[in-house]
Design an enzyme around this catalytic site. Structure first.
Site, PDB file in Angstrom:
ATOM      1  N   PRO A 332     -33.539 -20.250   9.262  1.00 39.83           N
ATOM      2  CA  PRO A 332     -32.462 -21.011   9.892  1.00 39.83           C
ATOM      3  C   PRO A 332     -31.509 -21.599   8.864  1.00 39.83           C
ATOM      4  O   PRO A 332     -31.875 -21.822   7.709  1.00 39.83           O
ATOM      5  CB  PRO A 332     -33.221 -22.119  10.643  1.00 39.83           C
ATOM      6  N   GLU A 333     -30.285 -21.833   9.300  1.00 34.73           N
ATOM      7  CA  GLU A 333     -29.285 -22.443   8.430  1.00 34.73           C
ATOM      8  C   GLU A 333     -29.690 -23.876   8.098  1.00 34.73           C
ATOM      9  O   GLU A 333     -30.132 -24.620   8.971  1.00 34.73           O
ATOM     10  CB  GLU A 333     -27.917 -22.427   9.132  1.00 34.73           C
ATOM     11  N   LYS A 334     -29.546 -24.248   6.843  1.00 37.90           N
ATOM     12  CA  LYS A 334     -29.929 -25.575   6.380  1.00 37.90           C
ATOM     13  C   LYS A 334     -28.686 -26.392   6.056  1.00 37.90           C
ATOM     14  O   LYS A 334     -27.661 -25.828   5.681  1.00 37.90           O
ATOM     15  CB  LYS A 334     -30.846 -25.473   5.160  1.00 37.90           C
TER      16      LYS A 334
END
Length: 461
Positions: A332-334
């Site tokens: 997932p995008e952080k």
């Protein structure tokens, strides 16, 4: 009659004048502990002629001068002396006073007060910054009516000025507070209105079906309700995706894309009623069409009325399954929100625990196996860093040195893994069924050709 007293001679006359002068001196009392007055008295007594030989200022000046030169001063009353080198200054009335230490203590107290003031100022600054952050996240919409369900918004969302007012859009990041008490949302197209009559009129006319293409089916849609995932192109269904993003911002604190949705694909989680066969969108996740960081997910949300039912794990599993079909290792995008961290920790932990408990032991000791992080990552398709962080949080990792090359190896205790699963109350069933995907969806042609070549080689052998 002649006087019997002897006539005064010259010597007797001088002595008498001295005595009379001495007796006629007024009584001088020392004023408390003041050293300056005692110095004057001592000078008068030393002179003994009834008059002070020098003024008070001159006496003090000479006394100070004598101290600076280290001279020995005679007090006259009790014969005590004082030197510059002494730490104790002797006063004629017998009271001793420390000259250095009290000043140091007073300075220390002053420094402590200054430090306390500085600390209070820092604390006040932190509190003001915290208040500013809270104001930045101040809600501008109170309640949301989504179909026949009502729930509260968590964060502000920047709807047009016709909805939230022009003041809310010109406040430079700091919300003005609640500007809309109730916002009505269409459960089909996510259209919005703050007027009840207009919303009812729209819902009666809106016959919008779920947009996009069905890419995954979870369970039989005719038995106890089925779940499915639909892919929507943000560049094609622009208005629908914009409305969905504005609605999602009410429950996400780190989402910033509302209008430029053409670079994203949206995957909708849809529930089909087993009785009426009506569909209801209850969550989604978005994904960049081209991610330079190999992110398999940009943001994810299950709408509040349907949370805590394991549906977030279903969307996470679908995102990883699609990434695996595309051959892209990522995550997932952080940064991830606090709520997202909890969900991913449970999902990653369940996937890793299921594989570890099913792998064959490589060590002679019962209940223990020897694996490396790279192998765990390839089997679960979870990034190596995420695998290692979750294993550490699970408390089941024991360092075992390095294997071939730079591969980091860890020792896993299966007993601890089972204890952690029981503690977190996790199920070890597979979240996503690979057979539920549409035929050939997200499979690269290169991978298909490679599989065909392997099959041909096996057939020739």
């Amino acid at each position: 009659m002649p006087s019997l007293e002897k006539p005064l001679t010259r010597k007797r006359r001088r002595a008498s004048s001295v005595v009379e002068g001495f007796v006629q001196l007024p009584a001088v009392k020392p004023r408390g502990r003041r050293k300056k007055d005692d110095g004057v008295v001592a000078e008068v007594l030393i002179n003994g002629n009834g008059t002070a030989s020098s003024s008070k200022a001159e006496v003090l000046k000479e006394e100070k001068k004598g101290k600076l030169k280290g001279e020995k001063l005679t007090n006259g009353v009790n014969g005590s002396t004082s030197h510059k080198s002494d730490k104790l200054v002797e006063i004629p009335n017998g009271v001793e006073k420390k000259s250095g230490k009290p000043k140091e203590k007073e300075k220390e107290k002053e420094r402590e007060k200054v430090d306390e003031l500085k600390g209070a100022q820092k604390d006040g600054k932190k509190e003001r910054e915290k208040d500013d952050r809270e104001k930045d996240l101040e809600r501008n919409i109170d309640n949301v009516i989504f179909g026949d369900v009502t729930f509260k918004a968590w964060y502000p969302s920047w709807y047009p000025k016709e909805i939230i007012g022009e003041k809310a859009l010109s406040c430079e990041g700091k919300g003005p507070g609640i500007t809309v008490k109730e916002l009505y949302i269409c459960r089909r197209c996510f259209g919005y209105s703050k007027v009840l009559v207009e919303w009812v009129r729209h819902c009666r006319c809106c016959e919008r079906e779920v947009p996009g293409t069905k890419v995954y089916s979870h369970g039989a849609e005719g038995e106890a309700g089925g779940w499915s995932v639909w892919e929507v192109d943000g560049g094609v269904e622009t208005l629908f995706c914009q409305n969905l993003s504005l609605f999602a911002k009410l429950f996400l604190d780190n989402k910033s894309v509302f209008f430029d949705v053409s670079g994203f694909n949206y995957f909708l989680l849809v529930h089909t009623s087993p009785h009426t066969l009506e569909t209801q969108i209850i969550g989604f996740f978005s994904k960049e069409k081209m991610s330079w960081d190999n992110n398999n997910l940009a943001c994810i949300l299950i709408f509040p009325p349907w949370q805590r039912k394991g549906l977030g794990a279903l969307l996470m599993g679908v995102s990883y399954a699609i990434a695996k079909r595309e051959g892209i290792m990522g995550g997932p995008e952080k940064p991830i929100s606090d709520l997202g961290k909890k969900g991913y920790k449970r999902y990653w932990g369940a996937e890793i625990a299921r594989w570890l408990l099913g792998v064959r032991d490589t060590d002679r000791k019962k209940g223990k196996g020897m694996v490396d992080v790279e192998r765990i990552s390839k089997e679960t398709w979870i990034a190596p860093d995420d695998c290692l962080n979750v294993l550490r949080e699970m408390g089941v990792v024991e360092k075992a040195g390095r294997g071939k090359g730079t591969v980091e190896r860890v020792r896993i205790d299966k007993v601890r893994v089972k204890e952690w699963v029981a503690k977190e109350r996790l199920g070890l069933e597979r979240v996503v069924d690979e057979d539920g995907f549409a035929e050939g969806y997200a499979l690269k042609e290169v991978e298909v050709e490679e599989d065909e070549e392997v099959e041909e080689e096996e057939a020739e052998e």
